[in-house]
Write a protein that holds these residues in place. Structure first.
Motif, PDB file in Angstrom:
ATOM      1  N   SER A  61       0.830  -1.103   0.020  1.00  0.00           N
ATOM      2  CA  SER A  61       0.238  -0.273  -0.361  1.00  0.00           C
ATOM      3  C   SER A  61       0.593   1.108   0.366  1.00  0.00           C
ATOM      4  O   SER A  61       0.921   2.140   0.214  1.00  0.00           O
ATOM      5  CB  SER A  61      -1.026  -0.213   1.011  1.00  0.00           C
ATOM      6  OG  SER A  61      -2.271  -1.277   0.890  1.00  0.00           O
ATOM      7  N   GLU A  87     -10.035   1.277   0.555  1.00  0.00           N
ATOM      8  CA  GLU A  87      -8.384   1.552   1.254  1.00  0.00           C
ATOM      9  C   GLU A  87      -9.166   2.984   1.467  1.00  0.00           C
ATOM     10  O   GLU A  87      -7.875   3.508   2.168  1.00  0.00           O
ATOM     11  CB  GLU A  87      -8.896   1.575  -0.562  1.00  0.00           C
ATOM     12  CG  GLU A  87      -8.389   1.204  -1.057  1.00  0.00           C
ATOM     13  CD  GLU A  87      -9.331  -0.409  -2.090  1.00  0.00           C
ATOM     14  OE1 GLU A  87      -9.626  -0.918  -2.574  1.00  0.00           O
ATOM     15  OE2 GLU A  87     -10.736   0.209  -1.260  1.00  0.00           O
ATOM     16  N   THR A 106      -3.230   2.602  -1.365  1.00  0.00           N
ATOM     17  CA  THR A 106      -3.129   1.893  -2.849  1.00  0.00           C
ATOM     18  C   THR A 106      -2.103   1.234  -3.157  1.00  0.00           C
ATOM     19  O   THR A 106      -1.226   2.205  -2.282  1.00  0.00           O
ATOM     20  CB  THR A 106      -3.779   1.985  -3.958  1.00  0.00           C
ATOM     21  OG1 THR A 106      -3.659   3.831  -4.371  1.00  0.00           O
ATOM     22  CG2 THR A 106      -5.437   2.593  -3.530  1.00  0.00           C
ATOM     23  N   GLN A 111      -4.800   1.220  -8.623  1.00  0.00           N
ATOM     24  CA  GLN A 111      -6.085   1.196  -8.161  1.00  0.00           C
ATOM     25  C   GLN A 111      -6.798   2.734  -7.370  1.00  0.00           C
ATOM     26  O   GLN A 111      -7.629   2.937  -6.496  1.00  0.00           O
ATOM     27  CB  GLN A 111      -4.788  -0.111  -7.028  1.00  0.00           C
ATOM     28  CG  GLN A 111      -5.071  -0.871  -7.416  1.00  0.00           C
ATOM     29  CD  GLN A 111      -4.426  -1.618  -6.635  1.00  0.00           C
ATOM     30  OE1 GLN A 111      -3.626  -1.484  -5.361  1.00  0.00           O
ATOM     31  NE2 GLN A 111      -3.937  -3.284  -6.527  1.00  0.00           N
ATOM     32  N   LEU A 112      -6.150   3.664  -7.306  1.00  0.00           N
ATOM     33  CA  LEU A 112      -6.287   5.109  -6.817  1.00  0.00           C
ATOM     34  C   LEU A 112      -7.034   5.803  -7.577  1.00  0.00           C
ATOM     35  O   LEU A 112      -8.398   6.051  -7.268  1.00  0.00           O
ATOM     36  CB  LEU A 112      -5.383   5.916  -6.481  1.00  0.00           C
ATOM     37  CG  LEU A 112      -5.748   7.485  -6.031  1.00  0.00           C
ATOM     38  CD1 LEU A 112      -6.244   7.873  -4.721  1.00  0.00           C
ATOM     39  CD2 LEU A 112      -3.871   8.388  -5.929  1.00  0.00           C
ATOM     40  N   VAL A 115     -10.882   3.910  -7.004  1.00  0.00           N
ATOM     41  CA  VAL A 115     -11.164   4.232  -5.668  1.00  0.00           C
ATOM     42  C   VAL A 115     -12.144   5.593  -5.939  1.00  0.00           C
ATOM     43  O   VAL A 115     -13.141   5.548  -4.977  1.00  0.00           O
ATOM     44  CB  VAL A 115      -9.870   4.293  -4.297  1.00  0.00           C
ATOM     45  CG1 VAL A 115     -11.044   4.918  -3.499  1.00  0.00           C
ATOM     46  CG2 VAL A 115      -9.385   3.270  -3.963  1.00  0.00           C
TER      47      VAL A 115
END
Length: 153
Positions: A61, A87, A106, A111-112, A115
């Motif tokens: 992360s 997250e 993340t 991946q951010l 989110v």
């Protein structure tokens, strides 16, 4: 809360796994007295939990971002929607140009982005502004010691 309670809190923040004998010795109490004071601090809600500090990069992360969430309506009732996104480490209703501030961790910026899509899906959310952290100089726990009058601004 007296100076001994504050000293106990400072010791526990440094190492919450130390035995009560060592904790007591550090603040001038017996192990039993230290244990009793810690128990009372828990009962009063001063100590909310005991946790382990994990290196985010070591568990995948490494990307840290703070996201300002804009809305078309009051977001104070949206806590469960924000909490459903794993997250998100923190979410705060704020005053100012945005409605909510969230802390996100993340593994990747992709991946951010995912989110952010899930935040947009929350009813009332009209926009976001994400700030990605490049480097953290330091993080510190809340000090249990009161600030001196000269230190307050």
């Amino acid at each position: 809360m007296d100076h001994i309670d504050r000293a106990l809190l400072a010791q526990l923040q440094q190492d919450a796994t130390q035995p009560y004998a060592a904790l007591g010795q550090a603040v001038g109490l017996s192990a039993g007295a230290a244990h009793e004071r810690v128990r009372k601090l828990r009962e009063r809600g001063v100590i909310r939990r005991t946790s382990v500090e994990v290196d985010p990069a070591a568990v995948g992360s490494a990307v840290l971002a703070y996201v300002m969430v804009d809305s078309t309506s009051w977001m104070g009732d949206s806590a469960p929607d924000f909490a459903a996104i794993p997250e998100l480490l923190e979410a705060h209703v704020i005053a100012g140009s945005a409605s909510v501030l969230v802390k996100v961790r993340t593994a990747t910026t992709e991946q951010l982005q995912d989110v952010l899509r899930r935040i947009y899906a929350i009813e009332g959310v009209s926009g976001t502004q994400a700030t990605v952290v490049l480097e953290t100089f330091f993080e510190r726990p809340l000090s249990p010691m009161p600030m001196a009058a000269d230190d307050r601004s």
